[in-house]
Write an enzyme that holds these catalytic residues in place. Structure first.
Site, PDB file in Angstrom:
ATOM      1  N   LYS A  14       0.823  -1.213   0.000  1.00 40.74           N
ATOM      2  CA  LYS A  14       0.000   0.000   0.000  1.00 40.74           C
ATOM      3  C   LYS A  14       0.865   1.274   0.000  1.00 40.74           C
ATOM      4  O   LYS A  14       2.070   1.217   0.254  1.00 40.74           O
ATOM      5  CB  LYS A  14      -0.931  -0.032   1.219  1.00 40.74           C
ATOM      6  CG  LYS A  14      -1.929  -1.202   1.168  1.00 40.74           C
ATOM      7  CD  LYS A  14      -2.953  -1.094   2.282  1.00 40.74           C
ATOM      8  CE  LYS A  14      -3.925  -2.262   2.212  1.00 40.74           C
ATOM      9  NZ  LYS A  14      -5.001  -2.135   3.233  1.00 40.74           N
TER      10      LYS A  14
ATOM     11  N   TYR B 161     -12.442  -2.161  -3.930  1.00 45.85           N
ATOM     12  CA  TYR B 161     -12.939  -2.357  -2.564  1.00 45.85           C
ATOM     13  C   TYR B 161     -14.469  -2.286  -2.497  1.00 45.85           C
ATOM     14  O   TYR B 161     -15.009  -1.967  -1.441  1.00 45.85           O
ATOM     15  CB  TYR B 161     -12.334  -1.308  -1.636  1.00 45.85           C
ATOM     16  CG  TYR B 161     -10.926  -1.636  -1.138  1.00 45.85           C
ATOM     17  CD1 TYR B 161     -10.680  -2.750  -0.340  1.00 45.85           C
ATOM     18  CD2 TYR B 161      -9.850  -0.808  -1.430  1.00 45.85           C
ATOM     19  CE1 TYR B 161      -9.406  -3.036   0.141  1.00 45.85           C
ATOM     20  CE2 TYR B 161      -8.566  -1.093  -0.956  1.00 45.85           C
ATOM     21  CZ  TYR B 161      -8.361  -2.213  -0.163  1.00 45.85           C
ATOM     22  OH  TYR B 161      -7.093  -2.505   0.323  1.00 45.85           O
TER      23      TYR B 161
ATOM     24  N   ASN C  47      -2.134   0.013   6.716  1.00 47.62           N
ATOM     25  CA  ASN C  47      -1.619  -1.246   7.263  1.00 47.62           C
ATOM     26  C   ASN C  47      -0.683  -1.964   6.284  1.00 47.62           C
ATOM     27  O   ASN C  47      -0.530  -3.183   6.346  1.00 47.62           O
ATOM     28  CB  ASN C  47      -2.765  -2.139   7.754  1.00 47.62           C
ATOM     29  CG  ASN C  47      -3.719  -2.535   6.651  1.00 47.62           C
ATOM     30  OD1 ASN C  47      -3.579  -2.105   5.508  1.00 47.62           O
ATOM     31  ND2 ASN C  47      -4.676  -3.367   6.970  1.00 47.62           N
TER      32      ASN C  47
ATOM     33  N   HIS D 143      -2.143  -5.592   1.552  1.00 45.09           N
ATOM     34  CA  HIS D 143      -3.470  -6.192   1.363  1.00 45.09           C
ATOM     35  C   HIS D 143      -3.279  -7.618   0.883  1.00 45.09           C
ATOM     36  O   HIS D 143      -2.304  -7.916   0.183  1.00 45.09           O
ATOM     37  CB  HIS D 143      -4.265  -5.411   0.295  1.00 45.09           C
ATOM     38  CG  HIS D 143      -5.480  -6.157  -0.167  1.00 45.09           C
ATOM     39  ND1 HIS D 143      -6.675  -6.142   0.515  1.00 45.09           N
ATOM     40  CD2 HIS D 143      -5.665  -6.986  -1.229  1.00 45.09           C
ATOM     41  CE1 HIS D 143      -7.546  -6.915  -0.117  1.00 45.09           C
ATOM     42  NE2 HIS D 143      -6.967  -7.434  -1.176  1.00 45.09           N
TER      43      HIS D 143
ATOM     44  N   GLU E 132      -9.750 -10.211  -7.740  1.00 45.29           N
ATOM     45  CA  GLU E 132      -8.731  -9.172  -7.535  1.00 45.29           C
ATOM     46  C   GLU E 132      -7.579  -9.303  -8.529  1.00 45.29           C
ATOM     47  O   GLU E 132      -7.081  -8.300  -9.040  1.00 45.29           O
ATOM     48  CB  GLU E 132      -8.226  -9.227  -6.087  1.00 45.29           C
ATOM     49  CG  GLU E 132      -9.317  -8.814  -5.093  1.00 45.29           C
ATOM     50  CD  GLU E 132      -8.910  -8.948  -3.632  1.00 45.29           C
ATOM     51  OE1 GLU E 132      -7.791  -9.434  -3.359  1.00 45.29           O
ATOM     52  OE2 GLU E 132      -9.712  -8.549  -2.776  1.00 45.29           O
TER      53      GLU E 132
HETATM   54  P1  CMP Z   1      -7.403  -4.607   3.616  1.00 44.23           P
HETATM   55  O1  CMP Z   1      -6.914  -5.963   4.000  1.00 44.23           O
HETATM   56  O2  CMP Z   1      -6.853  -4.003   2.386  1.00 44.23           O
HETATM   57  O3  CMP Z   1      -9.009  -4.651   3.501  1.00 44.23           O
HETATM   58  C1  CMP Z   1      -9.831  -3.526   3.746  1.00 44.23           C
HETATM   59  C2  CMP Z   1      -9.069  -2.364   4.286  1.00 44.23           C
HETATM   60  O4  CMP Z   1      -9.829  -1.359   4.931  1.00 44.23           O
HETATM   61  C3  CMP Z   1      -8.124  -2.835   5.375  1.00 44.23           C
HETATM   62  O5  CMP Z   1      -7.085  -3.618   4.844  1.00 44.23           O
HETATM   63  C4  CMP Z   1      -7.705  -1.501   5.994  1.00 44.23           C
HETATM   64  O6  CMP Z   1      -6.692  -0.864   5.231  1.00 44.23           O
HETATM   65  C5  CMP Z   1      -8.981  -0.662   5.837  1.00 44.23           C
HETATM   66  N1  CMP Z   1      -9.684  -0.391   7.085  1.00 44.23           N
HETATM   67  C6  CMP Z   1      -9.796   0.806   7.657  1.00 44.23           C
HETATM   68  N2  CMP Z   1     -10.511   0.734   8.770  1.00 44.23           N
HETATM   69  C7  CMP Z   1     -10.872  -0.540   8.931  1.00 44.23           C
HETATM   70  C8  CMP Z   1     -11.633  -1.232   9.912  1.00 44.23           C
HETATM   71  N3  CMP Z   1     -12.178  -0.609  10.969  1.00 44.23           N
HETATM   72  N4  CMP Z   1     -11.807  -2.563   9.759  1.00 44.23           N
HETATM   73  C9  CMP Z   1     -11.258  -3.201   8.685  1.00 44.23           C
HETATM   74  N5  CMP Z   1     -10.528  -2.576   7.719  1.00 44.23           N
HETATM   75  C10 CMP Z   1     -10.337  -1.250   7.842  1.00 44.23           C
END
Ligand code: CMP
Length: 137
Positions: free
Chosen positions: A9, A49, A112, A115, A126
């Protein structure tokens, strides 16, 4: 052999963590079957998403995913989907196990760092969202 889809990311790319994360990918037995750098548009991020479109974090997440370049990856390994999720750790770095990518590198639950697909069905969607079959080697 199973395929999964991964993203490094914007927060990871911006902090020059591509090499450190790819080192973990390869040393954990994944084959990088496809890889490219991209700057996502808002519609691209929203389409990717779409399953989260009703969630309160959707707007912020899709803004963040367009805020800088990302690395898009197709990874191959036996049980790649689960193996990559295990290597990443929990979505929230505060809940991630020691030694996982998110524990070591993530900024917070949104930024984070990585993904990964959460099911075979989503991995297929995806991968095809960003790569043609001809680009996967
Ligand atoms: P990802 O695994 O890419 O899938 C959805 C993304 O939403 C997650 O990682 C985070 O980057 C983002 N996100 C932000 N807030 C939340 C939350 N409260 N719960 C889950 N995903 C979140």
């Amino acid at each position: 052999m199973e395929r999964t889809f991964a993203i490094l990311k914007p927060d990871a790319v911006e902090r020059n963590l591509i090499g450190k994360i790819l080192e973990r990918v390869e040393s954990n037995g994944f084959k990088i079957a496809a890889m490219k750098k991209a700057l996502l548009t808002k519609p691209q991020a929203e389409g990717f998403y779409y399953v989260h479109k009703e969630r309160p974090f959707f707007g912020s997440l899709t803004e963040f995913m367009c805020s800088g370049p990302v690395i898009l990856l197709v990874l191959e390994k036996e049980n790649a989907i689960t193996a990559w999720r295990d290597l990443m750790g929990a979505t929230n770095p505060e809940e991630a196990d020691e030694g996982t990518i998110r524990k070591d590198f993530a900024v917070n639950i949104e930024k984070n760092s990585t993904h990964g697909s959460d099911s075979a069905e989503n991995a297929a969607f995806e991968i095809s969202y960003f790569f043609s079959e001809l680009e996967i080697l």
